[in-house]
Design an enzyme around this catalytic site. Structure first.
Site, short mmCIF file in Angstrom:
data_model
loop_
_atom_site.label_atom_id
_atom_site.label_comp_id
_atom_site.label_asym_id
_atom_site.label_seq_id
_atom_site.Cartn_x
_atom_site.Cartn_y
_atom_site.Cartn_z
N VAL A 94 -10.61 13.91 42.04
CA VAL A 94 -9.66 14.19 40.97
C VAL A 94 -9.07 12.85 40.54
O VAL A 94 -8.73 12.02 41.38
CB VAL A 94 -8.51 15.11 41.43
CG1 VAL A 94 -7.56 15.41 40.28
CG2 VAL A 94 -9.05 16.40 42.01
N THR B 289 -14.04 14.20 33.89
CA THR B 289 -14.60 12.90 33.52
C THR B 289 -15.65 12.54 34.56
O THR B 289 -15.68 13.09 35.66
CB THR B 289 -13.51 11.80 33.45
OG1 THR B 289 -13.01 11.54 34.77
CG2 THR B 289 -12.36 12.23 32.55
N THR C 266 -17.61 12.96 40.26
CA THR C 266 -16.92 13.85 39.34
C THR C 266 -15.43 13.61 39.50
O THR C 266 -14.90 13.60 40.61
CB THR C 266 -17.25 15.32 39.62
OG1 THR C 266 -16.89 15.63 40.98
CG2 THR C 266 -18.73 15.59 39.42
N GLU C 267 -14.74 13.40 38.39
CA GLU C 267 -13.29 13.15 38.39
C GLU C 267 -12.62 14.16 37.46
O GLU C 267 -12.54 13.94 36.25
CB GLU C 267 -12.99 11.72 37.93
CG GLU C 267 -13.47 10.63 38.87
CD GLU C 267 -12.44 10.27 39.93
OE1 GLU C 267 -11.39 10.96 40.00
OE2 GLU C 267 -12.69 9.32 40.69
N THR C 268 -12.17 15.27 38.02
CA THR C 268 -11.43 16.22 37.19
C THR C 268 -10.03 15.67 36.93
O THR C 268 -9.57 14.75 37.60
CB THR C 268 -11.34 17.60 37.87
OG1 THR C 268 -10.73 17.44 39.15
CG2 THR C 268 -12.71 18.22 38.02
#
Length: 579
Positions: A197, A208, A283-285
């Protein structure tokens, strides 16, 4: 987006009405699983489905073993046999920062639904680390991530040593990192996903993405990733309802100023994967989006990456094979990278207007994002990195057996090492450290070295039976070079593995050495001439003690190993007696 999320959530409940539910599902997206709930879930999945096997590896810093869940349609769980069968391997890593837990929950649901629906691909093995930072997951609370929108409770970023494990892939201070590398090098994944995150600016995207920095990745793999893989990920994520943008690291105060590509050096998960020719994704929420949305976006990405890797399995395997062959023959290796600031390309970005208003704390101007004013505009993206320092590999490195940690990590990373059978004198190239900078404050438990300046000296050095020779004709060449060359950003030297050489061990008594130094200068006019020239060019040598020390350093009495980097470079072909 809300309608899509409700649909996804309803679908999960429909699909799992007769299956074991996760804490995330039971809480309707408000809670993330605990460590014990997560492991119990996978144990039950293993017990109920022959296509699932939960493997146990070594202990982490908190004293609990690291697990790997393997999903294999063929019910074969031996990586060597699976490689012989030309199966592609995807490794998903969760909970490196346990306060960013959506990957943990998404992977549990993903694994269950794939086996329940008999949807496992034939040509792809899915490996899942349920929770990597077990230590941090056990340190559970609700306040350590002040900017994050849920879940109700979650883990802590630091592990039991208070280390950030996403900075530990080269230095390996934690047992977690050591065991992770065992898993990584045993399974040798073709594609790697690490779930996170992001903090930072506000914008419209839930997800992102960081992909392996394209210029650092082997060119053959980079071309495949940028042309055959990444565009499909963006397109399919948009169709799923979770349009992505590249990771938002903005140039100035807000993202509309432009964003910069993430340069993942080997200390980071995907930077480490790059050393092994593995394509990596992070993965970067977005922290401000509800936890349930973040989990749904992560789940969408994981399903899409599985489809993509499965559909391109043969091509990925063949491309990696070519990349490995190329790296084994590669001579020139970049050690540092520099951002090209003149290479911006314009990309579409959906953000919120950044504005300022008086702070209620200080009454001074503060930034805020106005979500009532969304925008779509073109912004510059800087994502071209060029080699800085480069080095030609030697024929081999010679590493004295005294440096045990370096040896253990090289072996762990499938580097082939051979040992000298007998004490041997070798003509080699040695580095002497002429200058380096050390950080004034500790970073992840280390005082990092950087800006290393070297002098090369060809000399005869005595090595001993049992010292290690590392030939550079291996597919692991990038790991070898980027750890053993001291100028590399995340070299073993940078992380203090060889700090013993930085301290002088012998000295002199001035009143005794004065007479000896005077005699040396009388007998060697060139030495006297060099001293005089040095005095004229260096104000520090106006001092008598400094001049005496200069003579000592240029005399036969001065220790040859002071500031001599201990890893030798074998440049010329030499017959070696090896075991």
């Amino acid at each position: 987006m809300k309608k899509f999320y409700l649909f996804v959530f309803s679908f999960f409940f429909y699909l799992t009405s007769f299956a074991q539910l996760t804490p995330f599902e039971i809480s309707k997206g408000q809670k993330t699983t605990t460590y014990s709930e997560c492991i119990s879930f996978y144990k039950q999945l293993d017990a109920n489905h022959e296509e699932v096997k939960m493997l146990t590896y070594g202990l982490t810093d908190v004293g609990k073993p690291l697990n790997l869940v393997v999903l294999s349609k063929s019910k074969i769980f031996d990586p060597k046999i699976l490689r012989q069968q030309n199966k592609a391997i995807l490794l998903i890593n969760n909970g490196i920062h346990p306060g960013e837990p959506e990957g943990i929950d998404a992977s549990m649901i993903l694994a269950r639904d794939l086996v329940k629906s008999k949807s496992l691909p034939d040509n792809l093995i899915i490996c899942i680390i349920p929770i990597y930072n077990i230590d941090g997951a056990l340190n559970r609370g609700s306040f350590s991530r002040a900017n994050q929108n849920g879940p109700e409770a979650y883990g802590f970023r630091g592990n039991a040593q208070n280390l950030d494990l996403n900075r530990d892939f080269i230095k390996t201070d934690s047992k977690n990192s050591y065991v992770f590398q065992q898993i990584f090098n045993q399974w040798n994944p073709d594609v790697f996903v690490d779930t996170h995150v992001s903090n930072g600016a506000d914008y419209q995207y839930v997800m992102t993405l960081i992909e392996t920095q394209k210029d650092k990745l082997n060119p053959i793999l980079s071309q495949f990733m940028t042309q055959n893989l990444v565009p499909n990920l963006y397109e399919k994520m948009k169709k799923s309802g979770f349009e992505m943008t590249p990771y938002v690291d903005h140039i100035y105060e807000t993202p509309d100023s432009g964003i910069v590509g993430f340069l993942e050096t080997p200390r980071f998960a995907t930077g480490y994967a790059t050393l092994h020719n593995t394509i990596g994704f992070i993965t970067e929420t977005h922290m401000l989006k509800p936890f349930a949305q973040r989990e749904a976006a992560t789940a969408s990405f994981l399903n899409i990456i599985i489809d993509e890797v499965s559909s391109k399995a043969k091509l990925i395997i063949a491309t990696r094979k070519k990349a490995n062959e190329q790296v084994a023959k590669q001579n020139l290796f970049p050690l540092t990278w520099v951002l090209n600031k003149d290479s911006a390309k314009m990309i579409d970005f959906k953000g919120f207007e950044g504005k300022h208003k008086p702070s209620e704390i200080s009454n001074q101007s503060r930034l805020y994002y106005d979500e009532k004013e969304p925008f779509t505009k073109k912004i510059p993206q800087l994502n071209k990195f060029e080699p800085g320092i480069e080095v030609n590999k030697p024929l081999a490195y010679v590493l004295p057996q005294a440096w045990d940690k370096a040896i253990r990590l090289l072996k762990l990373n499938n580097v082939k090492l051979q040992q000298l059978k007998h004490d041997t004198t070798l003509n080699v190239e040695m580095y002497y450290l002429e200058d380096y900078k050390t950080s004034p404050r500790p970073y992840e438990g280390h005082y990092l070295h950087s800006n290393v300046k070297l002098k090369k000296v060809l000399t005869a050095v005595n090595f001993y039976a049992g010292d290690f020779v590392i030939f550079t004709n291996q597919t692991t060449n990038r790991y070898i070079v980027e750890t053993l060359e001291p100028q590399a950003t995340d070299s073993y030297f940078a992380w203090n593995f060889f700090d013993g050489i930085l301290g002088q061990k012998e000295h002199f008594s001035a009143y005794v050495f004065e007479d000896l130094a005077a005699d040396l200068l009388k007998k060697d006019p060139n030495l006297r001439k060099s001293l005089n020239e040095a005095i004229l060019s260096d104000d520090k040598l106006k001092n008598g003690q400094a001049q005496l020390n200069w003579v000592y350093q240029h005399s036969p009495y001065f220790e040859k190993t002071y500031l001599r980097y201990p890893v030798a470079r074998l440049i010329t072909p030499t017959k070696l007696n090896l075991k």
